[in-house]
Design a protein around this motif. Structure first.
Motif, PDB file in Angstrom:
ATOM      1  N   VAL B  36       0.839  -1.211   0.000  1.00 32.11           N
ATOM      2  CA  VAL B  36       0.000   0.000   0.000  1.00 32.11           C
ATOM      3  C   VAL B  36       0.870   1.256   0.000  1.00 32.11           C
ATOM      4  O   VAL B  36       0.641   2.188  -0.772  1.00 32.11           O
ATOM      5  CB  VAL B  36      -0.951  -0.005   1.222  1.00 32.11           C
ATOM      6  N   THR B  37       1.888   1.255   0.858  1.00 40.17           N
ATOM      7  CA  THR B  37       2.746   2.440   0.941  1.00 40.17           C
ATOM      8  C   THR B  37       3.437   2.698  -0.383  1.00 40.17           C
ATOM      9  O   THR B  37       3.507   3.833  -0.858  1.00 40.17           O
ATOM     10  CB  THR B  37       3.801   2.270   2.037  1.00 40.17           C
ATOM     11  N   VAL B  38       3.943   1.603  -1.000  1.00 31.42           N
ATOM     12  CA  VAL B  38       4.639   1.773  -2.277  1.00 31.42           C
ATOM     13  C   VAL B  38       3.676   2.316  -3.330  1.00 31.42           C
ATOM     14  O   VAL B  38       3.999   3.249  -4.068  1.00 31.42           O
ATOM     15  CB  VAL B  38       5.278   0.447  -2.735  1.00 31.42           C
ATOM     16  N   ALA B  39       2.437   1.785  -3.335  1.00 29.85           N
ATOM     17  CA  ALA B  39       1.448   2.262  -4.297  1.00 29.85           C
ATOM     18  C   ALA B  39       1.178   3.743  -4.097  1.00 29.85           C
ATOM     19  O   ALA B  39       1.169   4.532  -5.055  1.00 29.85           O
ATOM     20  CB  ALA B  39       0.152   1.461  -4.157  1.00 29.85           C
ATOM     21  N   LEU B  40       0.984   4.112  -2.841  1.00 28.92           N
ATOM     22  CA  LEU B  40       0.747   5.535  -2.525  1.00 28.92           C
ATOM     23  C   LEU B  40       1.916   6.387  -2.995  1.00 28.92           C
ATOM     24  O   LEU B  40       1.737   7.438  -3.593  1.00 28.92           O
ATOM     25  CB  LEU B  40       0.554   5.722  -1.020  1.00 28.92           C
ATOM     26  N   GLY B  41       3.111   5.870  -2.714  1.00 25.67           N
ATOM     27  CA  GLY B  41       4.322   6.594  -3.107  1.00 25.67           C
ATOM     28  C   GLY B  41       4.378   6.799  -4.596  1.00 25.67           C
ATOM     29  O   GLY B  41       4.658   7.903  -5.073  1.00 25.67           O
ATOM     30  N   VAL B  42       4.054   5.722  -5.341  1.00 30.70           N
ATOM     31  CA  VAL B  42       4.110   5.813  -6.804  1.00 30.70           C
ATOM     32  C   VAL B  42       3.112   6.857  -7.294  1.00 30.70           C
ATOM     33  O   VAL B  42       3.442   7.722  -8.116  1.00 30.70           O
ATOM     34  CB  VAL B  42       3.837   4.434  -7.443  1.00 30.70           C
TER      35      VAL B  42
END
Lengths: 489, 141
Positions: B36-42
């Motif tokens: 989730v964090t990586v998706a948000l970051g992207v």
């Protein structure tokens, strides 16, 4: 402290003291607080023996009187050539020199007691600071008026200063209209409404009413304070035309005279609140740059909003406006009808327009506000397009002037029109700015100092003027070149 | 550049959340939180990138134009003569990437001329040029 004047002029000569009634007037400033204390102590004294509080009061009064007297003893002022020097302080010496050339404004303030005693306070503001820099409290009325003229004469011609004593009255507000206008303001309506609701509630549920009243008491009191300040602050308002600007005198208990210099006006705003509209009344406010000097770069620029007409007819307002900005009446147009979707409420009055020298816009729904901005004061021009405006093909153009709040908004215009406006306004404010600078070709041209001026031939942005003639040096966008075909002086 | 900034923060955050949740609620929760964090970051990087791309400025003869914004598009025209001072700042992460922000101040609080993410040399050049132009065209109030 010898009364016989010595033969050689001592360095202590020429010092003046404040008015001998100063200590009394100073104690007078404490009067409201003292009265309040007295009332409180009287209420308490019903329960206990109240003599102690009264003793305290007398002690406080005595101490402040002694302090006031000592302050009066150690305070002195004199004019030293082109500076005003004020010395004060017994323990911590404070000596100020106020150069007359930098004096921005001299206000005469008369608190209630001072007015009874016939003394006034002189507040001196210098360029480059927003607050009061020098204070002479108190001088006799005549002395204050005289000193004010002398101080102002330091940077405007003496002739102007003398003639400024009498000016053409431009606008005044009679007491009846002021009362009515304050009565018809939102604050008053809210206060009266709240009191009425509480009164009704009291009939049915006295306990709840008392509780609510207790909670609201603070707000009601402060609102009453606001109303009172409006009334007493704008009482006997009169605006007089003077060579350096518009001089304002106002106040019930405390008379304030201030000057709005023409050249520092950043924007003029005419506000017509909903409740005043049936009477055709409006309020005229100006945004005045207080602290500006070329040398001082930084965010020290303070812009103050002042009411130049607290309440008046459209005619009065227009008359003042004509004097302030030279009757700017650019044609105004409304934004396209689809702007209603984005601004359903404010659309009603929304319109804006500009001519070569001014931009004007109307905004607001409850309070209709018309803002005039002289283009020569433009600080920046912005085009903003929000996510709601884009699908509608609309954009807003702002013309910013100095200060936090002052600007003209061309709200919700067609996108093409907005783009055109940005380009047009940029060019217009540039030329307005240049017109602002004195042209040497005007009367007394030979006396004009050497320097860069707008090119009279119009081929370049600037041309150098030296010793009564134009030179071949020209500048474009900060880059220097030369153009040998010089125009005649 | 800017998205490198966001990228660093994302990786750090992902690692932190992942480890914390792994310890607290087992490996599955940890992995999900990392994802989730990586998706948000992207996504935020994508937004930032768009935002950054939309940021442009132009030096003209008498004024500086700064345009920015994706959702709310803004365009400011600031005449050099109105400039009060130029501010060059470089935050810690900006410094890491040899970048700095140039900001133009006028007497109006609303004028909004800020140019972030300039390389040091370009920022210095812009600062000097603006100061020079501002001085030669300075207009009073």
């Amino acid at each position: 402290m010898t009364d016989t004047s010595p033969a050689p002029p001592s360095p202590d000569e020429g010092w003046s003291r404040l008015h001998p009634l100063t200590p009394i007037a100073r104690v007078g400033r404490l009067a409201p607080a003292l009265v309040l204390l007295l009332v409180v102590s009287n209420v308490h004294s019903k329960a206990e023996n109240g003599t102690a509080e009264t003793d305290y009061l007398i002690a406080i009064t005595l101490i402040s009187a002694v302090y006031g007297y000592v302050h009066w003893m150690v305070t002195r002022w004199r004019l030293e050539g082109d500076t005003l020097r004020i010395e004060t302080g017994l323990i911590r010496k404070d000596s100020r020199r106020l150069p007359l050339g930098r004096i921005q404004a001299v206000d005469i303030v008369r608190p209630f007691l001072a007015r009874l005693l016939g003394v006034s306070e002189l507040r001196i503001r210098l360029a480059g600071s927003g607050s009061t820099d020098g204070k002479l409290a108190y001088l006799s009325d005549a002395q204050a008026a005289e000193l004010r003229l002398v101080l102002l004469a330091g940077h405007i011609t003496t002739e102007a200063a003398v003639s400024s004593n009498t000016g053409l009255p431009m606008a005044s507000v009679d007491t009846g209209r002021l009362l009515a206008s304050v009565f018809l303001s939102l604050v008053t309506i809210i206060v009266i409404g709240t009191v009425a609701v509480l009164a009704v509630l009291d009939q049915f549920e006295p306990k709840t009413a008392a509780a609510v009243a207790g909670v609201l008491a603070v707000y009601l009191l402060s609102a009453a304070g606001v109303i009172w300040r409006r009334l007493s602050g704008q009482y006997a308002f009169i605006a007089v035309e003077a060579p350096e600007g518009v001089r304002i005198r106002r106040g019930l208990l405390q008379t304030i005279s201030e000057t709005v210099p023409y050249g520092r006006i950043q924007a003029v705003r005419q506000v017509e609140p909903l409740l005043w509209r049936p009477f055709g009344w409006c309020r005229l406010e100006v945004d005045v740059a207080g602290a500006t000097s070329r040398n001082q770069r930084g965010e020290g620029t303070s812009v103050v909003r002042k009411a130049i007409l607290p309440v008046g007819s459209q005619q009065d307002s227009w008359h003042l406006l004509a004097r302030l900005l030279g009757a700017p009446d650019p044609e105004r147009t409304a934004p396209p009808g689809r702007a209603r979707l984005k601004a359903p409420l404010s659309f009603h009055f929304l319109s804006a327009g500009h001519d070569a020298l001014h931009a004007v816009c109307v905004t607001g729904r409850i309070n209709r506000a018309t803002t005039w901005v002289p283009l020569e004061k433009t600080q920046s021009i912005r085009r903003v397009q929000g996510p709601l405006q884009r699908p509608l093909g609309l954009a807003t153009v702002h013309v910013d002037v100095a200060g936090k709040r002052a600007r003209a908004e061309f709200r919700d215009r067609e996108i093409e029109e907005a783009d055109r406006l940005v380009a047009e306004l940029t060019v217009l404010s540039r030329s307005a700015r240049q017109r602002d600078r004195t042209l040497p070709t005007a009367a007394g041209s030979d006396a004009a100092p050497s320097g860069w001026y707008p090119d009279p031939a119009g081929r370049h942005e600037r041309r150098y003027w030296h010793e009564g003639r134009w030179t071949e040096h020209v500048a474009n966008g900060g880059r220097r070149t030369s153009d040998a075909s010089t125009p005649a002086p | 550049m800017r998205w490198a900034e966001a990228g660093t923060i994302t990786i750090v955050l992902a690692a932190l959340f992942g480890l914390a949740l792994w310890a607290a609620a087992g490996p599955l929760a940890g992995l999900v939180s990392v994802a989730v964090t990586v998706a948000l970051g992207v996504t935020s990087t994508w937004f930032l990138r768009r935002r950054f791309r939309a940021w442009r400025y132009q030096e003209r003869h008498e004024d500086l134009i700064v345009a920015r914004g994706v959702m709310v598009q803004r365009l400011s025209v600031v005449p050099y003569g109105r400039m009060q001072f130029v501010e060059v700042t470089a935050g810690p992460i900006e410094r890491l990437f040899q970048l700095s922000t140039v900001k133009l101040h006028t007497a109006a609080a609303a004028s909004d001329a800020r140019i972030p993410g300039l390389e040091h040399a370009e920022a210095a050049r812009l600062r000097d040029r603006l100061t020079e132009l501002g001085e030669s065209m300075a207009a009073g109030m």
